[in-house]
Design a protein around this motif. Structure first.
Motif, short mmCIF file in Angstrom:
data_model
loop_
_atom_site.label_atom_id
_atom_site.label_comp_id
_atom_site.label_asym_id
_atom_site.label_seq_id
_atom_site.Cartn_x
_atom_site.Cartn_y
_atom_site.Cartn_z
N ALA A 105 0.83 -1.20 0.00
CA ALA A 105 0.00 0.00 0.00
C ALA A 105 0.87 1.25 0.00
O ALA A 105 0.54 2.25 -0.64
N GLY A 106 1.98 1.19 0.72
CA GLY A 106 2.90 2.33 0.73
C GLY A 106 3.56 2.53 -0.62
O GLY A 106 3.69 3.66 -1.10
N ILE A 107 3.98 1.44 -1.26
CA ILE A 107 4.59 1.53 -2.58
C ILE A 107 3.56 2.02 -3.60
O ILE A 107 3.90 2.74 -4.55
N ASN A 108 2.30 1.66 -3.40
CA ASN A 108 1.22 2.05 -4.31
C ASN A 108 1.08 3.56 -4.43
O ASN A 108 0.64 4.07 -5.47
N VAL A 109 1.44 4.31 -3.38
CA VAL A 109 1.28 5.77 -3.42
C VAL A 109 2.54 6.48 -3.89
O VAL A 109 2.57 7.71 -3.93
N VAL A 110 3.57 5.73 -4.26
CA VAL A 110 4.82 6.34 -4.73
C VAL A 110 4.71 6.87 -6.16
O VAL A 110 5.17 7.99 -6.44
N PRO A 111 4.13 6.11 -7.13
CA PRO A 111 4.09 6.61 -8.53
C PRO A 111 3.49 8.00 -8.72
O PRO A 111 4.04 8.77 -9.53
N PRO A 112 2.41 8.39 -8.03
CA PRO A 112 1.92 9.76 -8.21
C PRO A 112 2.97 10.82 -7.88
O PRO A 112 3.11 11.82 -8.60
N GLY A 113 3.71 10.60 -6.80
CA GLY A 113 4.77 11.54 -6.45
C GLY A 113 5.86 11.58 -7.51
O GLY A 113 6.37 12.64 -7.86
#
Length: 206
Positions: A105-113
């Protein structure tokens, strides 16, 4: 309205769904983090430090790609820290979500950044004074679309311009890797365009 937001992100109204939607919002915050790295690059150029570095053997594109690497690594570490912190929080409250699922879940929010970082770097390389503004505008636009989309039935082509919309509400559901990979490709291309443009243009101080 809340139910509609959860449904569009693939989650239901539950504790796990709430965590997933919270993580999606973290994606927007990571976008703001990326914008600060672009602002720092612009500051180094505007104050003349980049010109001093460029007078030596260090090439401008090497300097910029190095800054991109630091920014991307920082965003990735923030994502992993968010996953670990979320897992500890769930465990402390008596719930159970596996550590592996929370880290995903944490890795999932990395691409937008990362896509904000790449697009902002491209804008900075092409027009140095616009890079930070473009990065912040992309995050603000994405957040606005998500808020307005709760009440309006917006066309999916418009929603797809948001860095948040393609994300899944992990850990409530599995991450969507296809849009994540697309965002990574856009981020990489943006960084390369920015680096090549910086190599060719004049230094813009002030």
């Amino acid at each position: 309205s809340v139910t509609d937001m959860f449904a569009r992100l693939g989650a239901d109204i539950s504790a796990r769904g709430y965590i997933g939607v919270t993580f999606v919002m973290l994606g927007a915050l990571f976008g703001f983090t990326a914008a600060t790295f672009i602002s720092a690059c612009r500051d180094e150029e505007s104050t003349g430090r980049l010109e001093v570095l460029g007078a030596g053997p260090l090439r401008r594109r090497t300097w910029l790609l190095g800054r991109v690497g630091v920014g991307a690594t920082s965003i990735l570490l923030l994502g992993l820290a968010a996953g670990l912190g979320g897992w500890l929080g769930v465990a402390a409250s008596g719930g159970h979500i596996s550590l592996g699922r929370m880290l995903l879940a944490g890795i999932n929010v990395v691409p937008p950044g990362l896509v904000v970082l790449g697009v902002g770097i491209a804008a900075y390389g092409l027009a140095p004074r616009s890079g930070t503004a473009v990065a912040y505008a992309l995050v603000a636009w994405s957040f606005l679309l998500e808020m307005v989309g709760v009440f309006l039935k917006l066309d999916h082509l418009l929603l797809d311009t948001s860095i948040i919309h393609p994300m899944a509400a992990a850990p409530a559901v599995d991450p969507r890797w296809q849009p994540a990979v697309l965002m990574l490709v856009i981020a990489a291309l943006g960084a390369l365009v920015g680096a090549m443009a910086l190599e060719r243009r004049d230094i813009a101080q002030g």
